[in-house]
Motif scaffolding. Structure first.
Motif, PDB file in Angstrom:
ATOM      1  N   HIS A 242      -9.395  -1.578   7.434  1.00 28.18           N
ATOM      2  CA  HIS A 242      -8.297  -1.885   8.429  1.00 28.18           C
ATOM      3  C   HIS A 242      -7.072  -1.921   7.715  1.00 28.18           C
ATOM      4  O   HIS A 242      -7.136  -2.218   6.358  1.00 28.18           O
ATOM      5  CB  HIS A 242      -8.563  -3.301   9.202  1.00 28.18           C
ATOM      6  CG  HIS A 242      -7.150  -3.459  10.175  1.00 28.18           C
ATOM      7  ND1 HIS A 242      -7.005  -2.362  11.089  1.00 28.18           N
ATOM      8  CD2 HIS A 242      -6.456  -4.418  10.318  1.00 28.18           C
ATOM      9  CE1 HIS A 242      -6.047  -3.029  12.075  1.00 28.18           C
ATOM     10  NE2 HIS A 242      -5.571  -3.990  11.465  1.00 28.18           N
ATOM     11  N   PHE A 243      -6.020  -1.318   8.121  1.00 26.76           N
ATOM     12  CA  PHE A 243      -4.724  -1.104   7.557  1.00 26.76           C
ATOM     13  C   PHE A 243      -3.477  -1.538   8.404  1.00 26.76           C
ATOM     14  O   PHE A 243      -3.150  -0.918   9.217  1.00 26.76           O
ATOM     15  CB  PHE A 243      -4.332   0.447   7.042  1.00 26.76           C
ATOM     16  CG  PHE A 243      -3.990   0.837   5.817  1.00 26.76           C
ATOM     17  CD1 PHE A 243      -2.548   0.377   5.671  1.00 26.76           C
ATOM     18  CD2 PHE A 243      -4.553   1.288   4.833  1.00 26.76           C
ATOM     19  CE1 PHE A 243      -1.814   0.647   4.248  1.00 26.76           C
ATOM     20  CE2 PHE A 243      -3.989   1.699   3.237  1.00 26.76           C
ATOM     21  CZ  PHE A 243      -2.796   1.381   3.276  1.00 26.76           C
ATOM     22  N   VAL A 244      -2.972  -2.604   7.999  1.00 24.70           N
ATOM     23  CA  VAL A 244      -1.992  -3.300   8.832  1.00 24.70           C
ATOM     24  C   VAL A 244      -0.660  -2.631   8.234  1.00 24.70           C
ATOM     25  O   VAL A 244      -0.263  -2.791   6.684  1.00 24.70           O
ATOM     26  CB  VAL A 244      -1.752  -4.692   8.838  1.00 24.70           C
ATOM     27  CG1 VAL A 244      -0.514  -5.018   9.763  1.00 24.70           C
ATOM     28  CG2 VAL A 244      -2.998  -5.287   9.400  1.00 24.70           C
ATOM     29  N   VAL A 245       0.407  -1.968   8.967  1.00 27.22           N
ATOM     30  CA  VAL A 245       1.499  -1.217   8.321  1.00 27.22           C
ATOM     31  C   VAL A 245       2.722  -2.198   8.646  1.00 27.22           C
ATOM     32  O   VAL A 245       2.858  -2.196  10.401  1.00 27.22           O
ATOM     33  CB  VAL A 245       1.794   0.160   8.857  1.00 27.22           C
ATOM     34  CG1 VAL A 245       3.061   0.892   8.321  1.00 27.22           C
ATOM     35  CG2 VAL A 245       0.555   0.865   8.551  1.00 27.22           C
TER      36      VAL A 245
ATOM     37  N   ALA B  52       7.503   0.983  11.412  1.00 25.05           N
ATOM     38  CA  ALA B  52       6.101   0.446  11.241  1.00 25.05           C
ATOM     39  C   ALA B  52       5.030   1.321  12.532  1.00 25.05           C
ATOM     40  O   ALA B  52       4.269   1.824  12.198  1.00 25.05           O
ATOM     41  CB  ALA B  52       5.626  -0.825  11.299  1.00 25.05           C
ATOM     42  N   GLU B  53       5.640   1.136  13.727  1.00 21.55           N
ATOM     43  CA  GLU B  53       5.011   1.682  14.779  1.00 21.55           C
ATOM     44  C   GLU B  53       5.147   3.346  14.609  1.00 21.55           C
ATOM     45  O   GLU B  53       4.048   4.025  14.792  1.00 21.55           O
ATOM     46  CB  GLU B  53       5.513   1.568  16.069  1.00 21.55           C
ATOM     47  CG  GLU B  53       5.351  -0.035  16.355  1.00 21.55           C
ATOM     48  CD  GLU B  53       6.545  -0.641  17.335  1.00 21.55           C
ATOM     49  OE1 GLU B  53       7.386   0.109  17.639  1.00 21.55           O
ATOM     50  OE2 GLU B  53       6.341  -1.831  17.781  1.00 21.55           O
TER      51      GLU B  53
ATOM     52  N   ARG C 237      -8.145   2.573  12.832  1.00 20.80           N
ATOM     53  CA  ARG C 237      -8.084   1.596  11.624  1.00 20.80           C
ATOM     54  C   ARG C 237      -6.706   0.975  11.257  1.00 20.80           C
ATOM     55  O   ARG C 237      -6.483   0.080  10.576  1.00 20.80           O
ATOM     56  CB  ARG C 237      -8.683   2.192  10.436  1.00 20.80           C
ATOM     57  CG  ARG C 237      -9.783   2.665  10.860  1.00 20.80           C
ATOM     58  CD  ARG C 237     -10.531   3.611   9.480  1.00 20.80           C
ATOM     59  NE  ARG C 237      -9.725   4.903   9.302  1.00 20.80           N
ATOM     60  CZ  ARG C 237      -9.611   5.460   8.254  1.00 20.80           C
ATOM     61  NH1 ARG C 237     -10.335   5.433   7.218  1.00 20.80           N
ATOM     62  NH2 ARG C 237      -8.867   6.830   8.232  1.00 20.80           N
ATOM     63  N   PHE C 238      -5.727   1.753  11.746  1.00 15.34           N
ATOM     64  CA  PHE C 238      -4.120   1.366  11.425  1.00 15.34           C
ATOM     65  C   PHE C 238      -3.741   0.483  12.669  1.00 15.34           C
ATOM     66  O   PHE C 238      -3.802   1.016  13.820  1.00 15.34           O
ATOM     67  CB  PHE C 238      -3.471   2.543  11.320  1.00 15.34           C
ATOM     68  CG  PHE C 238      -3.644   3.389  10.099  1.00 15.34           C
ATOM     69  CD1 PHE C 238      -3.265   3.011   8.913  1.00 15.34           C
ATOM     70  CD2 PHE C 238      -4.901   4.307  10.021  1.00 15.34           C
ATOM     71  CE1 PHE C 238      -3.357   3.540   7.659  1.00 15.34           C
ATOM     72  CE2 PHE C 238      -5.380   4.870   8.840  1.00 15.34           C
ATOM     73  CZ  PHE C 238      -4.361   4.604   7.695  1.00 15.34           C
ATOM     74  N   GLY C 239      -2.683  -0.364  12.273  1.00 21.49           N
ATOM     75  CA  GLY C 239      -1.841  -1.044  13.356  1.00 21.49           C
ATOM     76  C   GLY C 239      -0.778  -1.550  12.451  1.00 21.49           C
ATOM     77  O   GLY C 239      -0.452  -1.590  11.549  1.00 21.49           O
TER      78      GLY C 239
ATOM     79  N   HIS D  31      -4.799 -11.116  10.039  1.00 19.81           N
ATOM     80  CA  HIS D  31      -5.591  -9.841   9.740  1.00 19.81           C
ATOM     81  C   HIS D  31      -6.692  -9.950   8.693  1.00 19.81           C
ATOM     82  O   HIS D  31      -7.434  -8.901   8.668  1.00 19.81           O
ATOM     83  CB  HIS D  31      -4.670  -8.554   9.742  1.00 19.81           C
ATOM     84  CG  HIS D  31      -3.651  -8.348  10.703  1.00 19.81           C
ATOM     85  ND1 HIS D  31      -3.992  -7.820  11.715  1.00 19.81           N
ATOM     86  CD2 HIS D  31      -2.297  -8.647  10.849  1.00 19.81           C
ATOM     87  CE1 HIS D  31      -3.208  -7.735  12.755  1.00 19.81           C
ATOM     88  NE2 HIS D  31      -2.068  -8.367  12.125  1.00 19.81           N
ATOM     89  N   ARG D  32      -6.598 -10.954   8.222  1.00 20.55           N
ATOM     90  CA  ARG D  32      -8.006 -11.173   7.350  1.00 20.55           C
ATOM     91  C   ARG D  32      -7.867 -10.161   6.022  1.00 20.55           C
ATOM     92  O   ARG D  32      -8.824  -9.599   5.702  1.00 20.55           O
ATOM     93  CB  ARG D  32      -9.205 -11.218   7.861  1.00 20.55           C
ATOM     94  CG  ARG D  32      -9.676 -12.309   8.767  1.00 20.55           C
ATOM     95  CD  ARG D  32     -10.944 -12.257   9.591  1.00 20.55           C
ATOM     96  NE  ARG D  32     -10.926 -11.054  10.578  1.00 20.55           N
ATOM     97  CZ  ARG D  32     -11.474  -9.905  10.340  1.00 20.55           C
ATOM     98  NH1 ARG D  32     -12.290 -10.058   9.220  1.00 20.55           N
ATOM     99  NH2 ARG D  32     -11.377  -9.277  11.319  1.00 20.55           N
ATOM    100  N   CYS D  33      -6.522  -9.932   5.375  1.00 23.77           N
ATOM    101  CA  CYS D  33      -6.439  -8.929   4.587  1.00 23.77           C
ATOM    102  C   CYS D  33      -6.866  -9.440   3.171  1.00 23.77           C
ATOM    103  O   CYS D  33      -6.640 -10.458   2.586  1.00 23.77           O
ATOM    104  CB  CYS D  33      -5.037  -8.440   4.699  1.00 23.77           C
ATOM    105  SG  CYS D  33      -4.319  -7.602   6.009  1.00 23.77           S
TER     106      CYS D  33
END
Length: 405
Positions: free
Chosen positions: A27-30, A38-39, A50-52, A71-73
């Protein structure tokens, strides 16, 4: 691996486009202060689940902590400017996450002898906290862009495989890029460019340690490969000079940047006018007095480098020039990485300078995710085996080169 990317500007957006082609992460949080950026970065990936996207203020440690937890990064990738290094660095440690950046904590010149002696050096604030990272069993991989980053990998590769003894490691950066329709349009963050070009440059010598010189000192003409040609380069403050000597034995380490007379003249003018200052000044506005940073005004007045790709022409080169001996014979090599803007725009929709910066942290993250690279504490790229990185860079479709003299 679950990744939080903070910063969705040109480099951050290029990171997402490169990473989207790989499978090493879950998972990849931007995240960005401007949620629209970001959006947009996520939307451009064509629905990759995989991206949010998320909003975060990089200066707000608690907000970053909350996002990491939500997001449990496993790791925080910092793609912001150097002002935000320390809050993000600290947030990752507090959250029990790894950390990776492309520029290190800011320096502060010596108060009495700025052009002779170092004050607080780039990265000092991060290295001071290395014992905490080691105790926590966590890794902060610092300076892992292209310069610093790939240039440091080249330095370690030269020491491991090409030389028995090194006299000088000199990072040399040059380009023949032009931007149609603009007399002055830096291809990278002007905020960062001002910081590194107008601060006292640092030089390392084994017998003397780190010391400083005047900005733009020791000009030399360096002949860059793949059609770029000769470019005048000058001393500039940069992380490699502070990183390389910690892990690689060399008599001298320097960083020189191909700026050109016109660019140097404009930077000097900004300095003379006080427009390089970061401390706020009070100005009149239609809503009354407002406190603004002169450097932020300069950045706002210039075009966003991320938007210049379609107008740019030419190539950019980052590389490491090394001299010394091998098997008793004198040797000189230049290890380099060239990106053609036409290619990076066609292939990724990102201009060459930001794309060249962005690919290296993605390669490093993949090496960490697969366990090829590992460690604890605050470490630079030189602390790791270089060959796996260089081989994976080629696998990503971005070959490097070597010119031997």
């Amino acid at each position: 691996m679950r990744i939080l990317l903070v910063g969705a500007g040109g480099v951050g957006t290029a990171v997402t486009r490169i990473a989207a082609r790989r499978s090493f992460f879950e998972h990849f949080v931007v995240a960005d202060y401007d949620p629209a950026r970001a959006e947009a970065a996520v939307a451009a990936l064509g629905g990759d689940a995989r991206f949010g996207a998320a909003r975060v203020d990089a200066s707000d440690r608690d907000a970053v902590l909350a996002l990491l937890a939500e997001h449990r990064c496993d790791v925080l990738l910092n793609a912001t400017d150097p002002r935000f290094v320390l809050p993000l660095f600290d947030a990752a440690l507090a959250a029990g996450a790894g950390y990776l950046d492309m520029a290190m904590s800011l320096s502060h010149p010596h108060p009495e002898r700025p052009y002779q002696e170092c004050g607080e050096k780039l990265g000092d604030a991060q290295f001071a906290r290395a014992p905490e990272w080691e105790k926590a069993g966590l890794l902060a991989l610092v300076g892992m862009g292209v310069e610093p980053g790939l240039s440091d990998v080249f330095a370690r590769y030269a020491a491991d495989e090409l030389f028995d003894e090194i006299d000088e490691i000199g990072i040399r950066d040059g380009a023949n890029l032009t931007v149609e329709g603009y007399d002055f349009a830096p291809s990278f963050s002007i905020w960062t460019t001002i910081e590194e070009c107008l601060n006292p440059p640092v030089v390392y010598e084994r017998d003397r340690g780190w010391f400083t010189t005047a900005p733009f000192s020791e000009p030399e003409v360096f002949d860059f490969p793949e059609g770029i040609g000769p470019v005048e380069c000058v001393n500039v403050e940069h992380e490699e000079v502070l990183l390389v000597p910690r892990w690689v034995e060399a008599k001298r380490v320097t960083f020189k940047y191909g700026l050109g007379d016109d660019f140097i003249s404009k930077l000097k003018t900004l300095h003379e006018l006080g427009l390089d200052r970061t401390e706020p000044v009070t100005v009149a506005s239609d809503r009354g007095p407002a406190a603004v940073s002169p450097r932020d005004v300069v950045a706002a007045a210039l075009p966003d480098p991320a938007t210049l790709g379609e107008l740019m022409r030419g190539k950019t080169c980052a590389g490491t020039w090394v001299t010394g001996t091998k098997d008793g014979a004198r040797r000189e090599v230049y290890l380099y990485h060239v990106v053609d803007n036409e290619w990076s725009m066609r292939e990724y929709g990102s201009q060459a300078v930001v794309w060249q910066t962005a690919i290296n942290p993605v390669v490093a993250l993949e090496l960490l995710a697969t366990g090829v690279w590992s460690g604890t504490g605050v470490l630079g790229p030189e602390a790791f085996a270089p060959r796996p990185f260089l081989d994976l860079l080629v696998e990503y479709g971005s070959p490097w080169g070597m010119r031997a003299g």
